[in-house]
Design a protein around this motif. Structure first.
Motif, short mmCIF file in Angstrom:
data_model
loop_
_atom_site.label_atom_id
_atom_site.label_comp_id
_atom_site.label_asym_id
_atom_site.label_seq_id
_atom_site.Cartn_x
_atom_site.Cartn_y
_atom_site.Cartn_z
N LYS B 88 0.84 -1.20 0.00
CA LYS B 88 0.00 0.00 0.00
C LYS B 88 0.87 1.25 0.00
O LYS B 88 0.63 2.20 -0.75
CB LYS B 88 -0.88 -0.01 1.24
CG LYS B 88 -1.87 1.11 1.32
CD LYS B 88 -3.17 0.67 0.73
CE LYS B 88 -4.17 1.77 0.60
NZ LYS B 88 -5.27 1.39 -0.27
N LEU B 89 1.90 1.25 0.82
CA LEU B 89 2.81 2.40 0.88
C LEU B 89 3.53 2.58 -0.44
O LEU B 89 3.78 3.70 -0.89
CB LEU B 89 3.84 2.20 1.98
CG LEU B 89 3.50 2.63 3.39
CD1 LEU B 89 4.72 2.42 4.28
CD2 LEU B 89 3.08 4.08 3.45
N LEU B 90 3.93 1.45 -1.03
CA LEU B 90 4.69 1.52 -2.28
C LEU B 90 3.80 1.85 -3.46
O LEU B 90 4.30 2.27 -4.51
CB LEU B 90 5.37 0.17 -2.55
CG LEU B 90 6.59 -0.19 -1.71
CD1 LEU B 90 6.94 -1.64 -1.91
CD2 LEU B 90 7.76 0.69 -2.07
N GLY B 91 2.50 1.63 -3.30
CA GLY B 91 1.59 1.84 -4.42
C GLY B 91 1.67 0.74 -5.46
O GLY B 91 1.43 0.99 -6.64
N ALA B 302 0.32 4.35 6.38
CA ALA B 302 -0.89 3.64 5.95
C ALA B 302 -1.28 2.64 7.02
O ALA B 302 -0.43 2.15 7.78
CB ALA B 302 -0.64 2.92 4.63
#
Lengths: 168, 369
Positions: B88-91, B302
């Motif tokens: 999620k953080l990395l996308g 996140a």
């Protein structure tokens, strides 16, 4: 990626109720959060629970930012079953500042706040039973503060209670 | 003297930390009036290893194996939650093939976790046979894990961005074979227990937690569903492609120990159902997404949570843009659910405490971290 403003019916209602006591409504990677003044935290939790259906306090935790004038973030994660929506609330507090306890609003806050106290040394005003929860009661440091390195823990306690030279 | 002789007085009894039915090193201080429990107090932390501190001193990838050691009977779920949070953080998102394999392994792990719960819970109540049956079927699952990644318990099955390993030859067949065997086996367990009069008398009406109580205490997972709340994160906020599969959320009505038993039994059947669907349709393609060798999520934070076998397992991750996490907070379902123990035990008998601890389904590795 940067945080974008978050606007919805909920933010408008909260803005109306709390005015400038809420500093920021933002959204990052699709997750909404608000930043509030420390004294507004519990009233906001109450209002969210009573008026907006956020009846489940998922988690309370903290983050230590030693360089900031207010070195601790306290993060409340709140969920609403009826809306299927999860938001976060953050407050920033100074060293030694005592935020109010959320136990009167959500009973689950009891152990969660005890853990925050245990790990960061943040005391919650009005908590019914604020003591360490995971570490031994005589432990001296608050391990999740950034100044405590992973190698330098409470050697004194370890020597006295376990009879070994070092905890490592 | 004679007047006070027969008076009952408050008795303090220490249960644990070394006790066979506390499922680990949990110490419960019971205040008793005769056989009745007046209040309980949990003393935890015996297994505290400072997992969250360790996270801040490892790189994002290096921390992944540590999460397996929290809820060690559901290591795959722990790993999934952590990987999803960092992704999620990395996308980035894992490729479809990796997502399907993740679902299969996670659901198998849910069955394995529930089987261990059922076996030990029944053992606590006094039924010895189910333990052997449960271990027998759990072995089949662990064999699949072992063939897939070499480990049986602390699997580290997933990587940030997808999977490290392709499935092995015959993976699908073995999963399906397990499902075929397993459905009949659940019938067998139920035949032993569900209608059993002793089992019912020990469980019905014991340790009631209403839906309101659950929300107040933040209790999630099968305990919440047994109180009649139809809520499962796999449905409410689907992740890893759960929206593609057809399954039910079993619920109870009374929120007592017996309903929690029924809910978990149904959940095992539903998990097998998901495994069947997922195995039948594993997409082709790569198993690893576009993630570099060095993982440096952009500055930000996140919160990602999944439906672990015990409830909502959440990871709150904060990145300062470096290769190491700035903060990883783990929201463990066992820790939060255990807090409701006092509420459930008040007014119960001492023997019920054992049943209630069993039905809470805690793993101390996760409570203490």
């Amino acid at each position: 990626m940067a945080a974008t403003p978050w606007e919805s019916e909920l933010t408008r209602a909260l803005k109306e109720e709390f005015g400038d006591r809420i500093l920021e409504f933002s959204s990052y990677v699709g997750q909404n959060f608000l930043v509030a003044k420390p004294e507004a935290a519990i009233p906001i939790l109450e209002s969210l629970k009573e008026n907006h259906g956020f009846d489940y306090l998922v988690d309370i935790t903290a983050v230590h930012w030693p360089e900031r004038p207010e070195p601790f973030d306290i993060v409340y994660i709140i969920y609403s079953f009826s809306r299927n929506e999860r938001i976060r609330m953050k407050i920033r507090i100074r060293e030694g500042e005592k935020p109010r306890s959320a136990v009167p609003v959500h009973l689950t806050a009891n152990w969660l706040e005890r853990e925050v106290y245990d790990m960061f040394g943040i005391e919650f005003e009005g908590h019914p039973d604020l003591r360490r929860i995971l570490l031994p009661e005589e432990w001296e440091t608050f391990p999740l503060r950034k100044e405590n390195s992973i190698l330098k823990m409470d050697q004194h306690w370890v020597q006295e209670n376990l009879g070994i030279e070092s905890g490592q | 003297m004679a007047d006070t002789f027969l008076d009952s007085t408050e008795l303090v009894l220490n249960m644990g930390p070394q006790h066979p039915s506390t499922h680990g090193v949990l110490r419960v201080i019971l205040k008793l009036d005769g056989e009745r429990v007046l209040s309980t107090e949990c003393v935890i932390g015996y297994l505290h290893r400072g997992v969250e501190k360790i996270a801040e001193n490892r790189t994002w990838q290096m921390f992944a194996p540590y999460v397996d050691r929290m809820d060690y009977v559901a290591a795959v779920s722990n790993g999934l939650g952590y990987c999803l949070a960092v992704e999620k953080l990395l996308g980035v998102e894992a490729p479809p093939r990796a997502q399907a394999v993740r679902v299969i392994l996670t659901e198998l792990n849910r069955i394995a976790s529930h089987l261990l719960w059922l076996g030990t819970h029944a053992l606590d109540i006094g039924a010895i046979t189910p333990l052997f049956y449960c271990m027998r079927e759990r072995e089949l699952i662990l064999n699949i894990f072992e063939k897939y990644c070499g480990a049986r318990l602390t699997t580290h099955a997933f990587r940030i961005g997808g999977l490290q390993y392709e499935t092995y030859e015959g993976f699908e067949k073995e999963c399906l074979e397990f499902c075929d065997i397993f459905d009949k086996k659940v019938d067998e367990y139920e035949e032993l227990l569900t209608g059993n009069r002793i089992w019912q008398q020990r469980l019905k009406g014991v340790g009631i937690l209403t839906a309101e109580d659950c929300k107040e205490y933040g209790v999630t997972g099968p305990m919440l569903r047994a109180a009649g709340v139809k809520w499962d994160l796999r449905k409410a906020q689907p992740y890893s492609g759960y929206e593609k599969y057809d399954f039910e959320i079993p619920t109870g009505q009374n929120g007592d120990t017996y309903d929690r038993y029924l809910v978990r039994m149904q959940e095992m059947r539903q998990s097998a159902r998901i495994v069947r669907q997922a195995v039948a349709d594993i997409p082709a393609g790569p198993v690893m997404g576009k993630v570099g060798k060095v993982i440096k999520p952009p500055v930000g934070e996140a919160y990602v949570s999944i439906e672990a076998p015990k409830g909502e397992l959440g990871y709150y991750v904060v990145s300062d843009g470096s290769t190491q996490p700035y903060r990883v907070r783990i929201r463990p379902p066992s820790f939060v659910n255990l807090q409701a123990l006092d509420k459930m035990c008040r007014g119960a008998l001492v023997a019920d405490v054992v049943a209630i601890i069993g039905t809470t389904d805690i793993v101390l590795g996760e409570v203490d971290r």
